[in-house]
Design a protein around this motif. Structure first.
Motif, short mmCIF file in Angstrom:
data_model
loop_
_atom_site.label_atom_id
_atom_site.label_comp_id
_atom_site.label_asym_id
_atom_site.label_seq_id
_atom_site.Cartn_x
_atom_site.Cartn_y
_atom_site.Cartn_z
N UNK A 35 -3.15 -5.26 -7.51
CA UNK A 35 -2.26 -6.40 -7.75
C UNK A 35 -2.32 -6.84 -9.20
N UNK A 36 -3.55 -6.96 -9.73
CA UNK A 36 -3.70 -7.33 -11.14
C UNK A 36 -3.16 -6.23 -12.04
N UNK A 37 -3.39 -4.98 -11.68
CA UNK A 37 -2.90 -3.85 -12.48
C UNK A 37 -1.37 -3.86 -12.55
N UNK A 38 -0.72 -4.13 -11.43
CA UNK A 38 0.74 -4.17 -11.42
C UNK A 38 1.28 -5.28 -12.32
N UNK A 39 0.60 -6.41 -12.32
CA UNK A 39 1.07 -7.53 -13.14
C UNK A 39 0.75 -7.32 -14.62
N UNK A 40 -0.47 -6.84 -14.89
CA UNK A 40 -0.92 -6.76 -16.29
C UNK A 40 -0.43 -5.49 -16.98
N UNK A 41 -0.48 -4.35 -16.30
CA UNK A 41 -0.10 -3.09 -16.93
C UNK A 41 1.41 -2.81 -16.83
N UNK A 42 2.02 -3.21 -15.72
CA UNK A 42 3.44 -2.95 -15.53
C UNK A 42 4.31 -4.18 -15.75
N UNK A 43 3.69 -5.34 -15.90
CA UNK A 43 4.45 -6.56 -16.20
C UNK A 43 5.26 -7.09 -15.04
N UNK A 44 4.87 -6.77 -13.80
CA UNK A 44 5.66 -7.21 -12.65
C UNK A 44 5.42 -8.70 -12.37
N UNK A 45 6.51 -9.39 -12.14
CA UNK A 45 6.47 -10.83 -11.89
C UNK A 45 7.84 -11.25 -11.39
N UNK A 46 7.96 -12.53 -11.03
CA UNK A 46 9.25 -13.06 -10.62
C UNK A 46 10.27 -12.85 -11.74
N UNK A 47 11.48 -12.42 -11.37
CA UNK A 47 12.52 -12.14 -12.34
C UNK A 47 12.57 -10.70 -12.80
#
Length: 261
Positions: A35-47
């Protein structure tokens, strides 16, 4: 075979169509750290918008949903896509392949291939992924791999690998030949540990049955593999007579950024 299945490996087209139920029961989950990897490395977030490419039955889809990004699943095998649509009715599910993604140019922020890139590790697929990615978009590659440093796991892998034929596999490393590729920066690599715990039938027998090229075998050949797997379970002190067992997994995660060429 439908249009989306044209050009995909025969083991995937046939085995996953027959083995979709075993896939759901037997495949391990992914570690929470992703989950952290997806947000931090791939930049996934709302929008943001992400493609789950080669999504299968949606085993990885919850990890993407949890980032609050918009998720689009792309999968060529109807039986797999159908199960995903039932499990995740709010996820847009499209029939397509890595070489023919049914989305416009520069329309998504990330493409994630979980347990799938080895099937289509070609320059044609990477060019198509680049086409749909926005500038600065990210490619993520994720695999769960049994930890064969454990002797009984290595024996289990030997049973499975004996009948792999020409099926592409992550462990061979052949997928790496697609890189480097103009338009993508270097691959960054991380690893996570993930135990798969449950009944021997689910985490060992059904996991083996869910392997594409085993699901595609003739009935008698599948029965031989079943017997060998059950014999291994019965002979291994860590497994024999246990209602709950744990199979150790290593999760490998790779990321690359779309760059100007």
């Amino acid at each position: 075979m439908n249009d989306a299945q044209a050009g995909i490996h025969h083991s995937a087209a046939g085995g996953y169509a027959l083995g979709a139920d075993s896939y759901v029961r037997g495949r391990p989950d992914y570690p929470a750290e992703l989950g952290d990897w997806l947000r931090e490395q791939l930049g996934l977030a709302q929008g943001k918008t992400v493609i789950d490419l080669g999504a299968g039955t949606g085993k990885f889809t919850p990890r993407l949903i949890a980032t609050d990004a918009r998720v689009i699943a792309v999968e060529p095998v109807p039986e797999m896509l159908g199960k995903l649509s039932v499990s995740f009715p709010h996820v847009q599910a499209l029939s397509g392949t890595a070489a023919s993604i049914p989305l416009p140019d520069a329309s998504v922020d990330a493409v994630v291939c979980a347990q799938s890139f080895h099937w289509f590790a070609t320059h044609a697929a990477l060019a198509e992924i680049l086409r749909v990615l926005k500038p600065g978009g990210k490619l993520g590659l994720v695999w769960n791999l049994r930890d064969a440093s454990i002797p009984w796991v290595a024996r289990l892998d030997a049973i499975v690998n004996r009948v792999e034929g020409d099926t592409p596999r992550y462990y061979t490393g052949a997928w790496r030949n697609a890189f480097p590729f103009d338009g993508f920066g270097p691959l960054a690599e991380q690893h996570f540990k993930q135990p798969h715990t449950g009944s021997p039938d689910d985490v060992i027998v059904n996991r083996v049955r869910s392997t594409s090229f085993i699901a595609a075998l003739e009935t008698g050949e599948r029965a031989v593999i079943d017997r060998e797997v059950r014999a291994l379970i019965a002979s291994e002190p860590a497994l024999a007579g246990k209602e709950v067992v744990t199979v150790p997994y290593d999760t490998a995660a790779f990321s690359a950024e779309k760059i100007a060429v």
